[in-house]
Design a protein around this motif. Structure first.
Motif, PDB file in Angstrom:
ATOM      1  N   ARG A  82     -18.582  45.428  41.368  1.00 61.11           N
ATOM      2  CA  ARG A  82     -17.201  45.027  41.568  1.00 61.11           C
ATOM      3  C   ARG A  82     -16.914  43.673  40.901  1.00 61.11           C
ATOM      4  O   ARG A  82     -17.797  42.823  40.798  1.00 61.11           O
ATOM      5  CB  ARG A  82     -16.878  44.899  43.062  1.00 61.11           C
ATOM      6  N   THR A  83     -15.665  43.510  40.458  1.00 61.41           N
ATOM      7  CA  THR A  83     -15.168  42.210  40.030  1.00 61.41           C
ATOM      8  C   THR A  83     -14.292  41.697  41.160  1.00 61.41           C
ATOM      9  O   THR A  83     -13.322  42.358  41.541  1.00 61.41           O
ATOM     10  CB  THR A  83     -14.339  42.323  38.736  1.00 61.41           C
ATOM     11  N   VAL A  84     -14.647  40.553  41.728  1.00 54.85           N
ATOM     12  CA  VAL A  84     -13.933  40.050  42.904  1.00 54.85           C
ATOM     13  C   VAL A  84     -13.241  38.732  42.602  1.00 54.85           C
ATOM     14  O   VAL A  84     -13.664  37.967  41.732  1.00 54.85           O
ATOM     15  CB  VAL A  84     -14.888  39.873  44.107  1.00 54.85           C
ATOM     16  N   SER A  85     -12.179  38.473  43.337  1.00 55.95           N
ATOM     17  CA  SER A  85     -11.462  37.211  43.222  1.00 55.95           C
ATOM     18  C   SER A  85     -12.166  36.160  44.068  1.00 55.95           C
ATOM     19  O   SER A  85     -12.539  36.413  45.212  1.00 55.95           O
ATOM     20  CB  SER A  85     -10.020  37.384  43.708  1.00 55.95           C
ATOM     21  N   ILE A  86     -12.367  34.966  43.494  1.00 49.75           N
ATOM     22  CA  ILE A  86     -13.004  33.875  44.240  1.00 49.75           C
ATOM     23  C   ILE A  86     -12.076  32.664  44.333  1.00 49.75           C
ATOM     24  O   ILE A  86     -12.515  31.527  44.477  1.00 49.75           O
ATOM     25  CB  ILE A  86     -14.353  33.483  43.603  1.00 49.75           C
ATOM     26  N   GLY A  87     -10.773  32.928  44.266  1.00 51.64           N
ATOM     27  CA  GLY A  87      -9.800  31.845  44.410  1.00 51.64           C
ATOM     28  C   GLY A  87      -9.181  31.455  43.090  1.00 51.64           C
ATOM     29  O   GLY A  87      -9.328  32.141  42.075  1.00 51.64           O
ATOM     30  N   THR A  88      -8.495  30.341  43.085  1.00 51.85           N
ATOM     31  CA  THR A  88      -7.806  29.874  41.884  1.00 51.85           C
ATOM     32  C   THR A  88      -8.359  28.522  41.455  1.00 51.85           C
ATOM     33  O   THR A  88      -8.818  27.726  42.265  1.00 51.85           O
ATOM     34  CB  THR A  88      -6.291  29.737  42.129  1.00 51.85           C
ATOM     35  N   CYS A  89      -8.310  28.276  40.159  1.00 48.43           N
ATOM     36  CA  CYS A  89      -8.758  26.989  39.627  1.00 48.43           C
ATOM     37  C   CYS A  89      -7.577  26.011  39.633  1.00 48.43           C
ATOM     38  O   CYS A  89      -6.464  26.350  40.051  1.00 48.43           O
ATOM     39  CB  CYS A  89      -9.318  27.159  38.224  1.00 48.43           C
ATOM     40  N   GLN A  90      -7.774  24.801  39.161  1.00 55.96           N
ATOM     41  CA  GLN A  90      -6.726  23.777  39.197  1.00 55.96           C
ATOM     42  C   GLN A  90      -5.490  24.166  38.401  1.00 55.96           C
ATOM     43  O   GLN A  90      -4.378  23.754  38.720  1.00 55.96           O
ATOM     44  CB  GLN A  90      -7.284  22.440  38.697  1.00 55.96           C
ATOM     45  N   SER A  91      -5.691  24.983  37.374  1.00 56.77           N
ATOM     46  CA  SER A  91      -4.548  25.408  36.560  1.00 56.77           C
ATOM     47  C   SER A  91      -3.722  26.484  37.240  1.00 56.77           C
ATOM     48  O   SER A  91      -2.647  26.850  36.774  1.00 56.77           O
ATOM     49  CB  SER A  91      -5.043  25.931  35.208  1.00 56.77           C
ATOM     50  N   GLY A  92      -4.242  27.007  38.346  1.00 53.92           N
ATOM     51  CA  GLY A  92      -3.528  28.046  39.077  1.00 53.92           C
ATOM     52  C   GLY A  92      -3.945  29.456  38.712  1.00 53.92           C
ATOM     53  O   GLY A  92      -3.468  30.419  39.302  1.00 53.92           O
ATOM     54  N   GLU A  93      -4.838  29.570  37.726  1.00 52.00           N
ATOM     55  CA  GLU A  93      -5.306  30.886  37.310  1.00 52.00           C
ATOM     56  C   GLU A  93      -6.363  31.419  38.271  1.00 52.00           C
ATOM     57  O   GLU A  93      -7.174  30.659  38.803  1.00 52.00           O
ATOM     58  CB  GLU A  93      -5.875  30.828  35.888  1.00 52.00           C
ATOM     59  N   SER A  94      -6.337  32.720  38.471  1.00 50.99           N
ATOM     60  CA  SER A  94      -7.303  33.346  39.367  1.00 50.99           C
ATOM     61  C   SER A  94      -8.681  33.372  38.735  1.00 50.99           C
ATOM     62  O   SER A  94      -8.830  33.647  37.543  1.00 50.99           O
ATOM     63  CB  SER A  94      -6.858  34.774  39.701  1.00 50.99           C
ATOM     64  N   GLN A  95      -9.689  33.048  39.536  1.00 44.67           N
ATOM     65  CA  GLN A  95     -11.069  33.091  39.066  1.00 44.67           C
ATOM     66  C   GLN A  95     -11.757  34.323  39.627  1.00 44.67           C
ATOM     67  O   GLN A  95     -11.520  34.716  40.762  1.00 44.67           O
ATOM     68  CB  GLN A  95     -11.827  31.831  39.509  1.00 44.67           C
ATOM     69  N   THR A  96     -12.599  34.929  38.815  1.00 46.66           N
ATOM     70  CA  THR A  96     -13.297  36.138  39.246  1.00 46.66           C
ATOM     71  C   THR A  96     -14.807  35.976  39.082  1.00 46.66           C
ATOM     72  O   THR A  96     -15.273  35.071  38.387  1.00 46.66           O
ATOM     73  CB  THR A  96     -12.839  37.364  38.437  1.00 46.66           C
ATOM     74  N   ALA A  97     -15.523  36.859  39.732  1.00 44.83           N
ATOM     75  CA  ALA A  97     -16.985  36.874  39.623  1.00 44.83           C
ATOM     76  C   ALA A  97     -17.458  38.314  39.715  1.00 44.83           C
ATOM     77  O   ALA A  97     -16.822  39.157  40.354  1.00 44.83           O
ATOM     78  CB  ALA A  97     -17.612  36.037  40.735  1.00 44.83           C
ATOM     79  N   GLU A  98     -18.567  38.594  39.059  1.00 43.19           N
ATOM     80  CA  GLU A  98     -19.173  39.916  39.153  1.00 43.19           C
ATOM     81  C   GLU A  98     -20.022  39.970  40.416  1.00 43.19           C
ATOM     82  O   GLU A  98     -20.856  39.098  40.656  1.00 43.19           O
ATOM     83  CB  GLU A  98     -20.036  40.205  37.926  1.00 43.19           C
ATOM     84  N   ALA A  99     -19.773  40.979  41.229  1.00 40.40           N
ATOM     85  CA  ALA A  99     -20.460  41.095  42.520  1.00 40.40           C
ATOM     86  C   ALA A  99     -21.139  42.448  42.651  1.00 40.40           C
ATOM     87  O   ALA A  99     -20.728  43.434  42.044  1.00 40.40           O
ATOM     88  CB  ALA A  99     -19.466  40.899  43.663  1.00 40.40           C
ATOM     89  N   GLY A 100     -22.172  42.456  43.452  1.00 36.94           N
ATOM     90  CA  GLY A 100     -22.861  43.697  43.778  1.00 36.94           C
ATOM     91  C   GLY A 100     -22.725  43.968  45.257  1.00 36.94           C
ATOM     92  O   GLY A 100     -23.192  43.176  46.088  1.00 36.94           O
ATOM     93  N   GLY A 101     -22.045  45.031  45.592  1.00 37.26           N
ATOM     94  CA  GLY A 101     -21.891  45.392  46.994  1.00 37.26           C
ATOM     95  C   GLY A 101     -23.018  46.309  47.433  1.00 37.26           C
ATOM     96  O   GLY A 101     -23.568  47.066  46.621  1.00 37.26           O
ATOM     97  N   ILE A 102     -23.377  46.229  48.689  1.00 38.59           N
ATOM     98  CA  ILE A 102     -24.400  47.107  49.256  1.00 38.59           C
ATOM     99  C   ILE A 102     -23.738  48.005  50.289  1.00 38.59           C
ATOM    100  O   ILE A 102     -22.985  47.538  51.143  1.00 38.59           O
ATOM    101  CB  ILE A 102     -25.529  46.297  49.928  1.00 38.59           C
ATOM    102  N   GLY A 103     -24.001  49.293  50.215  1.00 37.65           N
ATOM    103  CA  GLY A 103     -23.386  50.212  51.172  1.00 37.65           C
ATOM    104  C   GLY A 103     -24.169  51.505  51.289  1.00 37.65           C
ATOM    105  O   GLY A 103     -25.152  51.741  50.570  1.00 37.65           O
ATOM    106  N   GLU A 104     -23.703  52.340  52.223  1.00 38.36           N
ATOM    107  CA  GLU A 104     -24.320  53.647  52.454  1.00 38.36           C
ATOM    108  C   GLU A 104     -25.833  53.526  52.636  1.00 38.36           C
ATOM    109  O   GLU A 104     -26.617  54.297  52.087  1.00 38.36           O
ATOM    110  CB  GLU A 104     -23.936  54.617  51.326  1.00 38.36           C
TER     111      GLU A 104
END
Length: 210
Positions: A82-104
């Motif tokens: 998943r690509t997840v949102s991790i908040g916004t930087c000082q410029s106001g742009e959304s920051q993302t990160a590559e994440a690995g979810g665990i399930g099932e």
């Protein structure tokens, strides 16, 4: 991806590997058997939809423990990319990160308390670190399973999401609201286009799909 590994567990010879594409139905039935004790247990179609509707699906990221004597699945853990949102930087742009979810994460009743889930979790973490280069990993779990995940380095955190019970009848007693809105089941395929537009506007554009 991690190589296939074989170990002896009690009197069984267990192989840990990724699931083959032609094993999805078999895996879905296995998940059904593991979660059959839930109040509203999901059926096989639920797990198959969960896989086939994932645009980043990869059968090899469904890690399974196979009993070589019976060729049956003994345990399973799935990695979600998943690509997840991790908040916004000082410029106001959304920051993302590559994440690995665990399930099932599930183990057949007859194979429980043998450490199979721990082996699969370690395997999944290694894949996320070595092959997927994710920045973080996350999962949802009942508090009774916290010790299992804490052993692998996960820590408990509070969610900013919450569930609120609403009295729909009271909500729509307002003449203004009742004249403008109604609540009904979604109708497919008639509502598909509008729902996709809503998802794009409020989930993809504002929250990066999260």
């Amino acid at each position: 991806m991690s190589d296939e590994k074989a170990v002896a567990v009690d009197n069984s010879a267990i192989i840990f590997r990724g699931l083959e594409k032609d094993e999805i139905s078999k895996w879905a039935q296995f998940c059904v058997s593991c979660f059959s004790n839930k109040a509203n247990p999901p059926d096989a179609a639920y797990f198959e939809r969960h896989y086939f509707n994932d645009p980043r699906r990869d059968s090899n990221l469904i890690r399974v423990a196979i009993d070589t004597k019976t060729d049956e699945i003994a345990a399973s853990t799935r990695i979600f990319q998943r690509t997840v949102s991790i908040g916004t930087c000082q410029s106001g742009e959304s920051q993302t990160a590559e994440a690995g979810g665990i399930g099932e994460v599930c183990t057949a009743v007859s194979y429980r308390r043998r450490g199979l889930a721990n082996v699969l979790l370690k395997d999944a973490i290694k894949i996320m670190q070595d092959d997927l280069s994710v920045s973080l990993s996350l999962l949802h779990a009942d508090s009774s399973f916290f010790p299992v995940y804490e052993k692998q380095g996960y820590s408990c955190t509070l969610s900013r999401w919450s569930t609120v019970n609403l009295n729909v009848r009271s909500l729509f007693q307002s003449a203004t609201l009742s004249s403008k809105f109604c609540i009904r089941d979604a109708q497919f395929p008639n509502d598909t286009e509008q729902l996709q537009a809503l998802h794009k506007a409020y989930s993809e554009d504002q929250f990066v799909g999260c």
